[in-house]
Enzyme design. Sequence first.
Site, PDB file in Angstrom:
ATOM      1  N   LYS A  26      50.961  53.827  34.332  1.00  0.00           N
ATOM      2  CA  LYS A  26      51.219  53.565  32.907  1.00  0.00           C
ATOM      3  C   LYS A  26      51.014  52.091  32.564  1.00  0.00           C
ATOM      4  CE  LYS A  26      53.127  57.547  33.701  1.00  0.00           C
ATOM      5  NZ  LYS A  26      53.109  58.870  33.184  1.00  0.00           N
ATOM      6  N   ASP A  44      62.857  54.726  41.350  1.00  0.00           N
ATOM      7  CA  ASP A  44      61.545  55.166  40.905  1.00  0.00           C
ATOM      8  C   ASP A  44      61.164  54.287  39.715  1.00  0.00           C
ATOM      9  OD1 ASP A  44      59.264  56.367  40.069  1.00  0.00           O
ATOM     10  OD2 ASP A  44      60.153  58.338  39.662  1.00  0.00           O
ATOM     11  N   TRP A  87      62.517  63.868  35.942  1.00  0.00           N
ATOM     12  CA  TRP A  87      61.090  64.234  35.950  1.00  0.00           C
ATOM     13  C   TRP A  87      60.922  65.473  36.831  1.00  0.00           C
ATOM     14  CZ3 TRP A  87      57.115  62.219  39.807  1.00  0.00           C
ATOM     15  CH2 TRP A  87      55.806  62.528  39.396  1.00  0.00           C
TER      16      TRP A  87
HETATM   17  C1  LIG Z   1      59.715  59.225  36.369  1.00  0.00           C
HETATM   18  C2  LIG Z   1      58.349  59.265  36.943  1.00  0.00           C
HETATM   19  N1  LIG Z   1      58.179  58.955  38.223  1.00  0.00           N
HETATM   20  C3  LIG Z   1      56.978  58.964  38.788  1.00  0.00           C
HETATM   21  C4  LIG Z   1      55.865  59.305  38.076  1.00  0.00           C
HETATM   22  C5  LIG Z   1      54.602  59.268  38.868  1.00  0.00           C
HETATM   23  O1  LIG Z   1      53.434  59.151  38.265  1.00  0.00           O
HETATM   24  P1  LIG Z   1      52.131  58.765  39.078  1.00  0.00           P
HETATM   25  O2  LIG Z   1      52.158  59.508  40.363  1.00  0.00           O
HETATM   26  O3  LIG Z   1      51.035  59.161  38.191  1.00  0.00           O
HETATM   27  O4  LIG Z   1      52.216  57.288  39.302  1.00  0.00           O
HETATM   28  C6  LIG Z   1      55.981  59.655  36.732  1.00  0.00           C
HETATM   29  C7  LIG Z   1      54.829  60.087  35.930  1.00  0.00           C
HETATM   30  O5  LIG Z   1      54.896  60.696  34.925  1.00  0.00           O
HETATM   31  C8  LIG Z   1      57.266  59.623  36.158  1.00  0.00           C
HETATM   32  O6  LIG Z   1      57.464  59.925  34.872  1.00  0.00           O
END
Ligand SMILES: Cc1ncc(COP(=O)(O)O)c(C=O)c1O
Length: 406
Positions: A253, A217, A136
């Site tokens: 999500k 993560d 990411w």
């Molecule tokens: C791999 C991964 N980690 C973390 C996140 C963190 O998202 P958020 O800060 O919206 O919870 C995302 C969001 O797309 C992600 O794809």
Amino acid sequence: MASVSVFANISQAPEDPILGVTVAYNKDSSPHKLNLGVGAYRTEEGKPLVLDVVRRAEKLLVSDISLKKEYLPITGLADFNKSSAKLILGSDSPAIQENRVATVQCLSGTGSLRVGAEFLKKHYNQHTIYIPSPTWGNHPKIFMMAGLSVKTYRYYDPATRGLDFEGLQQDLSAATSGSIVLLHACAHNPTGVDPTLDQWEHIRKLMRSKGLLPFFDSAYQGFASGSLDADAQSVRMFVADGGECLAAQSYAKNMGLYGERIGALSIVLTSADVARKVESQLKLVIRPMYSSPPIHGASIVATILNDREMYHDWTVELKAMADRIISMRKQLYDAMCAKGTPGDWSHIIKQIGMFTFTGLNPEQVAFMTSEYHVYMTSDGRISMAGLSSSKVTHLSDAMHAAVTRV
Ligand SMILES: Cc1ncc(COP(=O)(O)O)c(C=O)c1O
């Protein structure tokens, strides 16, 4: 009054590569436009979804006049933290029963990763973190901003569009002992490629033998397979061996709470005494960053996780989202096969979670955007959650044309 800004020489920053896709999409006036760039769930009608169970929890919260808007503690809502640790580690986790887990409420997954990174920079003796290649796009920035040194380990093999397990093992074997290793708990973003349970077990043994510190993560628990337990297996394997690890959770999500910015960081330790001290230090990390976290998202999550019926209803809605994504994979794969598009497209159904890493190159992506109004990141990643049955033909037409003409 001075007419020249003190910031007059500032340069224009580039658009975020992922969020920039939506900016471009919004400017396109074509009725056929399709946004597959953003990692947010859409219904069959292409609309954002607020879960029914979330609406119910919110109604309960709004009508409960005993609830106040006082500051939360620095570590967040206690009920939320307890339930979040159980969700990721399992309700019968010995680590929780033995009070060996320090959990703090954070600003979604990103904030949880950042707080974890700041803590490691301050209190861990190794400042190198290995992240998968690719990963990411925000990962390297989060860790660099916290002062960690970022290296990569091989993860994806473009030839097989699957896991480069050999490369991964070689790179982790060569890592300095004690280094931190970022692992996607499930539904790896952007590739949709996860290790098998057997491969996870190899990774666990290798990492433990080298004293590498796992930082999970978990942004997609329940979204990959439709099962909250199945999607947490990787984390639970590492916790079951009694060793230490960090886990960042996001409810963006799996509860559709994107804009509520609600998540948690859990650090699993070897004793209750260390866990207490770690929690006390996490407070010192958080206090000067944002003082304490927001209350609303945490209250929604805690309400749902602590009510048997609502929890059950959540799992049903979550599974429906996961199943729709799986069905989109099948429909797109069938459409590509029906067209006889050159190449093997089986990775569309083999990959897991929100994204498919199509294997399309940046020129083909640019072609699909200019000729077919299909928007995606330039690495060829498409969000299956942004697709619906009525758009499958348009997408497969665009992909076919890109592969055969560019
Ligand atoms: C791999 C991964 N980690 C973390 C996140 C963190 O998202 P958020 O800060 O919206 O919870 C995302 C969001 O797309 C992600 O794809």
